[in-house]
Design an enzyme around this catalytic site. Structure first.
Site, short mmCIF file in Angstrom:
data_model
loop_
_atom_site.label_atom_id
_atom_site.label_comp_id
_atom_site.label_asym_id
_atom_site.label_seq_id
_atom_site.Cartn_x
_atom_site.Cartn_y
_atom_site.Cartn_z
N LYS A 89 6.46 33.15 11.58
CA LYS A 89 5.16 33.35 10.92
C LYS A 89 3.98 32.91 11.78
O LYS A 89 2.89 33.47 11.69
CB LYS A 89 5.13 32.61 9.58
CG LYS A 89 5.94 33.31 8.51
CD LYS A 89 5.65 32.72 7.14
CE LYS A 89 6.32 33.51 6.04
NZ LYS A 89 7.80 33.34 6.03
N GLU A 111 -3.04 32.82 0.93
CA GLU A 111 -2.24 32.59 -0.26
C GLU A 111 -0.83 32.28 0.21
O GLU A 111 -0.42 32.69 1.29
CB GLU A 111 -2.23 33.82 -1.17
CG GLU A 111 -1.15 34.85 -0.90
CD GLU A 111 -1.34 35.64 0.39
OE1 GLU A 111 -2.50 35.74 0.87
OE2 GLU A 111 -0.34 36.14 0.93
N SER A 377 15.04 34.89 12.10
CA SER A 377 13.62 34.68 11.81
C SER A 377 13.21 33.23 11.66
O SER A 377 12.06 32.87 11.92
CB SER A 377 13.23 35.46 10.55
OG SER A 377 14.05 35.11 9.46
C1 LIG Z 1 8.61 34.24 5.37
C2 LIG Z 1 9.93 34.41 6.01
C3 LIG Z 1 10.61 35.65 6.00
C4 LIG Z 1 10.10 36.85 5.25
O1 LIG Z 1 8.87 37.33 5.66
P1 LIG Z 1 8.73 38.69 6.48
O2 LIG Z 1 7.29 38.99 6.45
O3 LIG Z 1 9.56 39.73 5.78
O4 LIG Z 1 9.25 38.42 7.85
C5 LIG Z 1 11.81 35.76 6.67
N1 LIG Z 1 12.36 34.70 7.31
C6 LIG Z 1 11.75 33.50 7.34
C7 LIG Z 1 12.41 32.38 8.06
C8 LIG Z 1 10.52 33.31 6.69
O5 LIG Z 1 9.94 32.11 6.71
#
Ligand SMILES: *Cc1c(COP(=O)(O)O)cnc(C)c1O
Length: 393
Positions: A89, A111, A377
């Site tokens: 993020k 938000e 992610s």
């Molecule tokens: C917020 C988050 C997501 C989902 O958000 P996307 O906008 O779909 O990437 C996925 N993995 C993690 C670790 C997150 O913090």
């Protein structure tokens, strides 16, 4: 067919800017400037310097040898879990805070649902010494105390949204109200590839550093830039957009988007937007969203807070309906097992969101020589209590 936004922000039939009249000047200022600013060499230089020295990029592309053996294919993990603050993020919030500065804004609003985007926003505001107000539903504030504490330590003001269901949707409404009232000095940092044009395109471009790095890293490791498949979980879709971005127009690269099926696609407790969604408008964008026959947004559910979103960014709606992307839904149970597997096989504790992407290998088979890149992610520290409760650790 194009998989990029046109100048009105459309991906096929999805996207656009469905906003109240009073928000028009804010979005228009951003729309007229974002590409120009991003193209400035000084912007690119500052963005990439911070990605390197502050975020810790490039993140490694790690060949997961034991996992690959288990599933008889070549699995590479793109380690976004190693980014500062623990997930992808921050790539976007760094980009947007630099954009806000170029636009002469002195105040940031955001938000947040589970608090992850709020923390990533508060982090870059502290970095830049800019005032930060994060709107968060009252119920979410109670549920996500550690992230509320993080935001406060980072100097952000956390405003409770007390209307409606007191969750993300209500926090979003309050942030929009704030932005309407403060159009001149305030920038609104949206956390995924959602919202009115130009947000989905702008956020995808900031996150596209993920696939840019994958290309050069694969060239070094495999002698070719393109994997056979790239896999990512989709909440709003920003980590997936970043992981897919530089492969969208390369049809030889298979794109696999993984959604949260919660307790089962048809259980009534799910967030499998492509499987269940119908065309509608959410957060100013025309896309696929989960709704009742009379158009009320259905409350989504997933064990992972980051995937618990009733819509999906317009790029992903287009990838789904055009057939460019393969969409797979993964239940809570499947994700939790795959998450624990990664711990045991590779010594990496993943975020539960990322565990959804890892869970496809049980049923989706690949060839022995296929190169499959999974975007990891985020890391699992934030999910420890969930893992403890689920596995009775
Ligand atoms: C917020 C988050 C997501 C989902 O958000 P996307 O906008 O779909 O990437 C996925 N993995 C993690 C670790 C997150 O913090």
């Amino acid at each position: 067919m194009s998989y990029h936004a046109d100048e009105r922000g459309y991906y096929g039939e999805f996207g656009g800017a469905f906003i109240p009249e009073m928000l028009y000047p804010n979005c228009e200022e951003l729309r007229q400037n974002y590409l120009k600013i991003m193209a400035e060499p000084s912007f690119q230089e500052e963005f990439h310097q911070l990605l390197k020295d502050y975020v810790g990029r490039p993140t490694p592309l790690y060949f997961a040898e034991r996992l690959s053996k288990k599933y008889n294919t070549k699995i590479y993990l793109k380690r976004e879990d190693l980014c500062h603050t623990g997930a992808h993020k921050v790539n976007n919030t760094i980009g947007q805070i630099l954009m806000a500065k170029r636009l002469g804004k002195h105040r940031i609003i955001a938000e947040t649902g589970a608090g992850q985007h709020g923390v990533a926003t508060a982090t870059v505001c502290a970095l830049m010494g800019i005032e930060c107000v994060v709107y968060m539903g009252e119920i979410d504030i109670a549920r996500q105390a550690p992230n509320v504490a993080r935001m406060k330590m980072l100097g952000a003001e956390v405003h409770p949204a007390t209307s409606g269901s007191k969750t993300l949707k209500d926090a979003t409404n309050e942030a929009i109200r704030d932005w309407i009232n403060n159009p001149v000095d305030t920038h609104y940092i949206i956390g995924s590839v959602v919202g009115p044009h130009p947000y989905p395109d702008m956020v995808a471009r900031f996150q596209s550093v993920i696939s840019e790095e994958v290309k050069s890293q694969l060239l070094e490791k495999e002698g070719r830039e393109n994997p056979d498949f790239v896999v990512a979980c989709v909440g709003g879709g920003s980590n997936a957009a970043g992981a897919f971005y530089h492969f969208l127009d390369t049809p030889e690269v298979g794109i696999i988007a993984v959604e949260a099926a919660g307790k089962g696609i048809h259980s009534g407790e799910s967030a499998a937007t492509s499987a269940l969604g119908k065309v509608g408008i959410i957060h100013g964008s025309k896309t696929l969203l989960m709704q009742t026959p009379d158009g009320q947004i259905t409350e989504p559910y997933s064990i992972s807070a980051g995937l618990d979103y009733p819509g999906v960014g317009p790029l992903h709606a287009h990838l789904y309906t055009s057939g460019r992307g393969e969409f797979i839904s993964i239940t809570d149970d499947e994700a939790m097992k795959a998450g624990l597997d990664l711990c045991k096989f590779e010594g990496i504790i993943p975020a539960i969101e990322s565990s959804h992407a890892l869970a496809i290998f049980k049923d989706r088979k690949f060839k022995e020589n296929d190169v499959v890149v999974v975007n990891l992610s985020g890391r699992g520290d934030k999910d420890l209590q969930n893992y403890i409760d689920y596995f009775k650790l």
